[in-house]
Scaffold this motif. Structure first.
Motif, PDB file in Angstrom:
ATOM      1  N   ARG A 166       0.826  -1.220   0.000  1.00 41.12           N
ATOM      2  CA  ARG A 166       0.000   0.000   0.000  1.00 41.12           C
ATOM      3  C   ARG A 166       0.851   1.257   0.000  1.00 41.12           C
ATOM      4  NH1 ARG A 166      -2.211  -0.623   6.252  1.00 41.12           N
ATOM      5  NH2 ARG A 166      -0.204  -1.243   7.085  1.00 41.12           N
ATOM      6  N   SER A 167       2.048   1.172  -0.607  1.00 40.77           N
ATOM      7  CA  SER A 167       2.914   2.361  -0.628  1.00 40.77           C
ATOM      8  C   SER A 167       2.328   3.415  -1.566  1.00 40.77           C
ATOM      9  CB  SER A 167       4.322   1.993  -1.095  1.00 40.77           C
ATOM     10  OG  SER A 167       4.332   1.749  -2.485  1.00 40.77           O
ATOM     11  N   HIS A 191      -1.815  -5.905   2.720  1.00 43.30           N
ATOM     12  CA  HIS A 191      -0.612  -5.277   3.279  1.00 43.30           C
ATOM     13  C   HIS A 191      -0.125  -6.092   4.461  1.00 43.30           C
ATOM     14  CE1 HIS A 191      -3.561  -3.816   6.103  1.00 43.30           C
ATOM     15  NE2 HIS A 191      -4.266  -3.384   5.067  1.00 43.30           N
ATOM     16  N   SER A 192       0.797  -5.514   5.220  1.00 41.51           N
ATOM     17  CA  SER A 192       1.466  -6.284   6.273  1.00 41.51           C
ATOM     18  C   SER A 192       0.507  -6.761   7.377  1.00 41.51           C
ATOM     19  CB  SER A 192       2.590  -5.452   6.883  1.00 41.51           C
ATOM     20  OG  SER A 192       2.099  -4.192   7.262  1.00 41.51           O
ATOM     21  N   GLY A 212       8.482  -5.923  -1.571  1.00 40.55           N
ATOM     22  CA  GLY A 212       9.888  -5.707  -1.222  1.00 40.55           C
ATOM     23  C   GLY A 212      10.467  -6.867  -0.440  1.00 40.55           C
ATOM     24  N   VAL A 231       6.347  -6.440  -9.125  1.00 36.74           N
ATOM     25  CA  VAL A 231       7.000  -5.130  -9.081  1.00 36.74           C
ATOM     26  C   VAL A 231       8.332  -5.193  -8.318  1.00 36.74           C
ATOM     27  CG1 VAL A 231       6.689  -2.702  -8.413  1.00 36.74           C
ATOM     28  CG2 VAL A 231       4.722  -4.029  -9.166  1.00 36.74           C
ATOM     29  N   ILE A 233      11.936  -5.580  -6.681  1.00 37.47           N
ATOM     30  CA  ILE A 233      13.340  -5.673  -7.109  1.00 37.47           C
ATOM     31  C   ILE A 233      14.137  -5.889  -5.829  1.00 37.47           C
ATOM     32  CG2 ILE A 233      15.286  -4.512  -8.215  1.00 37.47           C
ATOM     33  CD1 ILE A 233      13.350  -2.771  -9.736  1.00 37.47           C
ATOM     34  N   THR A 274       9.165   1.488 -15.842  1.00 36.62           N
ATOM     35  CA  THR A 274       9.163   2.665 -14.974  1.00 36.62           C
ATOM     36  C   THR A 274       9.848   3.837 -15.675  1.00 36.62           C
ATOM     37  OG1 THR A 274       9.071   1.308 -13.008  1.00 36.62           O
ATOM     38  CG2 THR A 274       9.920   3.527 -12.722  1.00 36.62           C
TER      39      THR A 274
HETATM   40  P1  NAD Z   1       7.364  -0.275   0.561  1.00 34.51           P
HETATM   41  O1  NAD Z   1       8.333  -0.885   1.491  1.00 34.51           O
HETATM   42  O2  NAD Z   1       7.077   1.178   0.622  1.00 34.51           O
HETATM   43  O3  NAD Z   1       5.965  -1.018   0.709  1.00 34.51           O
HETATM   44  C1  NAD Z   1       5.877  -2.385   0.876  1.00 34.51           C
HETATM   45  C2  NAD Z   1       4.447  -2.763   1.163  1.00 34.51           C
HETATM   46  O4  NAD Z   1       4.394  -4.160   1.366  1.00 34.51           O
HETATM   47  C3  NAD Z   1       3.874  -2.105   2.412  1.00 34.51           C
HETATM   48  O5  NAD Z   1       2.710  -1.391   2.073  1.00 34.51           O
HETATM   49  C4  NAD Z   1       3.564  -3.248   3.342  1.00 34.51           C
HETATM   50  O6  NAD Z   1       2.314  -3.102   4.017  1.00 34.51           O
HETATM   51  C5  NAD Z   1       3.522  -4.456   2.420  1.00 34.51           C
HETATM   52  N1  NAD Z   1       3.973  -5.636   3.135  1.00 34.51           N
HETATM   53  C6  NAD Z   1       5.096  -5.775   3.882  1.00 34.51           C
HETATM   54  N2  NAD Z   1       5.135  -6.999   4.412  1.00 34.51           N
HETATM   55  C7  NAD Z   1       4.035  -7.643   4.026  1.00 34.51           C
HETATM   56  C8  NAD Z   1       3.504  -8.928   4.297  1.00 34.51           C
HETATM   57  N3  NAD Z   1       4.141  -9.781   5.077  1.00 34.51           N
HETATM   58  N4  NAD Z   1       2.345  -9.262   3.719  1.00 34.51           N
HETATM   59  C9  NAD Z   1       1.679  -8.392   2.932  1.00 34.51           C
HETATM   60  N5  NAD Z   1       2.142  -7.151   2.651  1.00 34.51           N
HETATM   61  C10 NAD Z   1       3.291  -6.787   3.206  1.00 34.51           C
HETATM   62  O7  NAD Z   1       7.838  -0.717  -0.885  1.00 34.51           O
HETATM   63  P2  NAD Z   1       7.535  -0.102  -2.338  1.00 34.51           P
HETATM   64  O8  NAD Z   1       8.266   1.157  -2.479  1.00 34.51           O
HETATM   65  O9  NAD Z   1       6.080  -0.137  -2.614  1.00 34.51           O
HETATM   66  O10 NAD Z   1       8.282  -1.189  -3.228  1.00 34.51           O
HETATM   67  C11 NAD Z   1       7.880  -2.547  -3.242  1.00 34.51           C
HETATM   68  C12 NAD Z   1       8.857  -3.323  -4.081  1.00 34.51           C
HETATM   69  O11 NAD Z   1       8.806  -2.851  -5.411  1.00 34.51           O
HETATM   70  C13 NAD Z   1      10.321  -3.216  -3.679  1.00 34.51           C
HETATM   71  O12 NAD Z   1      10.959  -4.460  -3.958  1.00 34.51           O
HETATM   72  C14 NAD Z   1      10.866  -2.162  -4.587  1.00 34.51           C
HETATM   73  O13 NAD Z   1      12.251  -2.309  -4.816  1.00 34.51           O
HETATM   74  C15 NAD Z   1      10.096  -2.444  -5.835  1.00 34.51           C
HETATM   75  N6  NAD Z   1       9.939  -1.289  -6.741  1.00 34.51           N
HETATM   76  C16 NAD Z   1      10.191  -1.505  -8.043  1.00 34.51           C
HETATM   77  C17 NAD Z   1      10.028  -0.489  -8.959  1.00 34.51           C
HETATM   78  C18 NAD Z   1      10.282  -0.770 -10.399  1.00 34.51           C
HETATM   79  O14 NAD Z   1      10.616   0.130 -11.139  1.00 34.51           O
HETATM   80  N7  NAD Z   1      10.098  -2.002 -10.850  1.00 34.51           N
HETATM   81  C19 NAD Z   1       9.611   0.775  -8.537  1.00 34.51           C
HETATM   82  C20 NAD Z   1       9.326   0.964  -7.201  1.00 34.51           C
HETATM   83  C21 NAD Z   1       9.491  -0.088  -6.295  1.00 34.51           C
END
Ligand code: NAD
Length: 289
Positions: A166-167, A191-192, A212, A231, A233, A274
């Motif tokens: 939910r970021s 989410h978490s 992530g 998504v 990485i 992206t």
């Molecule tokens: P973030 O850390 O801001 O958000 C992660 C989300 O995952 C949170 O909302 C959290 O509630 C949820 N989460 C955590 N643990 C969980 C669980 N056990 N069960 C369910 N949900 C859970 O991360 P982000 O910025 O949204 O990035 C997510 C991933 O995407 C990362 O690996 C990041 O590197 C990648 N990313 C890739 C790109 C791209 O260009 N492909 C761009 C942005 C982010």
């Protein structure tokens, strides 16, 4: 048959569309410009900023790379943003995330002129996304995911979609796009704190994983025939890899691919989209001059 969604190919298509738009703009005497601000020397951020600048140069977009030392003050960064807001050659501004800990990132994002906020993170653009007002900017990663679904011929309308995460940069805007008039899906955001995530995910025709955590989504969480957009990485240590690590997504690719109808690989899936969507937003911004 399982379809591997080729993000590199779709990104190239988007870039080619941008090439055309850039040449039309040039006939009007407009050269799109993108400024990227990097504070400090985080190695991953340096790589991202470098590839954004290179892509701009390759496409004939005016590119301004501003590298600031890690001990830059909040007001120094704010001044740089203010100058870029007033720079007529610059259509898009982005401040590479994450800045050093002493910098208030929200304040920096709010200082960017919403008309130049090609990341789509300014509150005005977040609101426009929720309002489905096309005069805003859509965040690049979720926008790229939507384009991948579209190009792969995935029917989102009426589909059950589960977004994990939910970021503000991925999960939330992704959910808004899927539930809005362009997606028309029935969306669940996990989410978490979600209870029994596996059961929630098994309902999904479309899963978007933005957590992530390496290879977090496993085959038991995925319905037969579902579409999976990964998504994530994540770097995992790998002694056999040249750099000592390899990149994996949030999805256990091999076992999930065996069950689903389409899936994005990591790397080569969402990642290339992206930057393509960033270029697209910059071209859109220039078109509004
Ligand atoms: P973030 O850390 O801001 O958000 C992660 C989300 O995952 C949170 O909302 C959290 O509630 C949820 N989460 C955590 N643990 C969980 C669980 N056990 N069960 C369910 N949900 C859970 O991360 P982000 O910025 O949204 O990035 C997510 C991933 O995407 C990362 O690996 C990041 O590197 C990648 N990313 C890739 C790109 C791209 O260009 N492909 C761009 C942005 C982010």
């Amino acid at each position: 048959m399982m379809k591997n969604i080729d993000g590199k190919a779709v990104a190239e298509k988007v870039i080619n569309e941008c090439r055309n738009e850039i040449s039309v703009l040039k006939e009007r005497g407009v050269v799109p410009g993108l400024a990227v601000v990097l504070i400090g020397d985080d190695p991953a951020s340096k790589v991202y900023v470098g590839s954004k600048a290179r892509k701009c140069e390759e496409l004939g977009i005016y590119s301004l790379k501003i590298e600031m030392p890690a001990d830059s003050t909040q007001s120094e960064v704010m001044q740089v943003v203010k100058d870029l807001n007033e720079n007529d050659k610059v259509d898009g501004i982005l401040v590479q995330s994450p800045p050093p800990a002493h910098i208030d990132e929200d304040a920096i994002v709010r200082a960017i002129d919403p008309a130049k906020d090609v990341d789509g993170f300014h509150p005005v653009n977040v609101a426009k996304l929720a309002l489905e007002d096309p005069s805003g900017f859509i965040p690049c990663t979720p926008h790229g995911c939507m384009r991948l679904l579209e190009d792969a011929g995935v029917e989102t309308s009426g589909a059950e979609a589960v977004v994990i995460g939910r970021s503000m940069i991925v999960g939330k805007p992704m959910a808004l796009l899927l539930m809005g008039k362009s997606g028309n899906a029935t969306v669940t955001v996990a989410h978490s704190r979600t209870k029994d995530l596996a059961a929630v995910c098994r309902r999904a025709d479309i899963i978007v994983a933005a957590i992530g955590m390496p290879e977090f989504v496993t085959a038991d969480m995925v319905k037969d025939g579902a579409v999976v957009i990964d998504v994530g990485i994540n770097r995992v240590e790998d002694a056999r890899a040249k750099r000592g690590y390899r990149l994996v997504g949030d999805v256990a690719y091999d076992e999930v691919a065996a069950k689903c109808s389409a899936i994005t690989p990591v790397p080569g899936g969402v990642g290339p989209m992206t930057i393509a969507m960033l270029i697209k937003n910059t071209v859109i911004a220039a078109g509004r001059r």
